[in-house]
Design an enzyme around this catalytic site. Sequence first.
Site, PDB file in Angstrom:
ATOM      1  N   GLU A  20       0.844  -1.200   0.000  1.00 55.93           N
ATOM      2  CA  GLU A  20       0.000   0.000   0.000  1.00 55.93           C
ATOM      3  C   GLU A  20       0.882   1.255   0.000  1.00 55.93           C
ATOM      4  O   GLU A  20       0.573   2.256  -0.641  1.00 55.93           O
ATOM      5  CB  GLU A  20      -0.905  -0.041   1.238  1.00 55.93           C
ATOM      6  CG  GLU A  20      -2.116   0.838   1.202  1.00 55.93           C
ATOM      7  CD  GLU A  20      -3.224   0.351   0.286  1.00 55.93           C
ATOM      8  OE1 GLU A  20      -2.963  -0.420  -0.649  1.00 55.93           O
ATOM      9  OE2 GLU A  20      -4.368   0.784   0.478  1.00 55.93           O
ATOM     10  N   THR A  75      -5.204   8.952  -3.996  1.00 62.32           N
ATOM     11  CA  THR A  75      -5.143   8.957  -2.524  1.00 62.32           C
ATOM     12  C   THR A  75      -4.064   9.918  -2.020  1.00 62.32           C
ATOM     13  O   THR A  75      -4.287  10.677  -1.068  1.00 62.32           O
ATOM     14  CB  THR A  75      -4.875   7.532  -2.005  1.00 62.32           C
ATOM     15  OG1 THR A  75      -5.965   6.712  -2.409  1.00 62.32           O
ATOM     16  CG2 THR A  75      -4.749   7.489  -0.498  1.00 62.32           C
TER      17      THR A  75
HETATM   18  N1  HSE Z   1      -7.656   6.069   5.127  1.00 61.97           N
HETATM   19  C1  HSE Z   1      -7.170   6.304   3.800  1.00 61.97           C
HETATM   20  C2  HSE Z   1      -7.437   7.772   3.443  1.00 61.97           C
HETATM   21  C3  HSE Z   1      -7.875   5.411   2.844  1.00 61.97           C
HETATM   22  O1  HSE Z   1      -8.561   8.215   3.695  1.00 61.97           O
HETATM   23  O2  HSE Z   1      -6.541   8.436   2.943  1.00 61.97           O
HETATM   24  C4  HSE Z   1      -7.467   5.592   1.417  1.00 61.97           C
HETATM   25  O3  HSE Z   1      -8.270   4.784   0.588  1.00 61.97           O
END
Ligand code: HSE
Length: 320
Positions: free
Chosen positions: A132, A185
């Site tokens: 990830e 992201t």
């Molecule tokens: N928790 C992460 C974010 C998830 O919100 O950046 C990304 O899919």
Amino acid sequence: MGRDSVSVFAPATVANVASGFDVLGFALERPGDTVVLRKTTEKRVAILAVEGDDGQLPRDPDKNTASVAARNFLEAIGFPFGLEVTLRKQMPMSSGLGSSAASSVAAVYAANVLAGSPFTVRELLPFTMKAEEVACGSAHADNVAPALLGGFVLIRSYDPLDVVQLPVPSGLAVATVHPHTEIKTEDARRILKKELRLSDAVRQWGNLAALVAALYEGDLELLSRSLQDVVAEPRRGLLIPGFAKVKEAAVENGALGCSISGSGPSLFSLCASMEKAQNVGTAMQQAFAEAGLDSDIYLSQINETGPVILEGQSQERGGR
Ligand code: HSE
């Protein structure tokens, strides 16, 4: 004799679940990704094919999340064999539905099966978190943990890693709507405030604690009151055309609550039944259309299984 190849499906996930930024997520029944691994005598991980991505994902095994995850796993067991990876993308990328997590979870789960399951499923989590990090620059676990373990998963601590599986109230359904626009992201993380006001932190942890209590109690009214996010949503909502209207449409049509799935642009609505989820999904799609965006709806119950081995048309759960 163990098997030489295996095909594994791993599901899409909704991370954050409103109040649980980086610490809460759940798995969907669909969509998801399939990874096919084949053992090789050459001790390296190679990518044989990536399908369904319109050529967008890296073919370099050091950059593709599926091959990186498989290699992390093989390194941990001393590289007894190599692997050839075929990744079948069956879900949208940069959608907020945990696309990179589905790929890495399917790959690590499959590699563990081919190695004779030296690790429990839970022990596979660190390998997927490292992948990830390669995919989006952050080793958050709120997509990979539910994709691997199924159901709702809470990350109590990252160091040391401590994950808690939470109960799923019966009948709970989700409408996830993916508008046809992309948010990376990495970008959605960059725009977040680095510091929180104490009053916002109080609201957020009150809602998160109540959400967990609601799952244990099966209390959908409390769940509904708890689906609020004052940390990420106020900033990230600005990146999603029609966000406020789509959310309003979801709640007006009977959703328990609606928020951004992961880093967006998909939105999810938790609902008391599949029938409600169907109506809510349609209303959300209509609101996105009014904002000028086509979208796809995914209706699902909470996936409590996680990855499955695909054998022809049948599916089985491998590992421990
Ligand atoms: N928790 C992460 C974010 C998830 O919100 O950046 C990304 O899919």
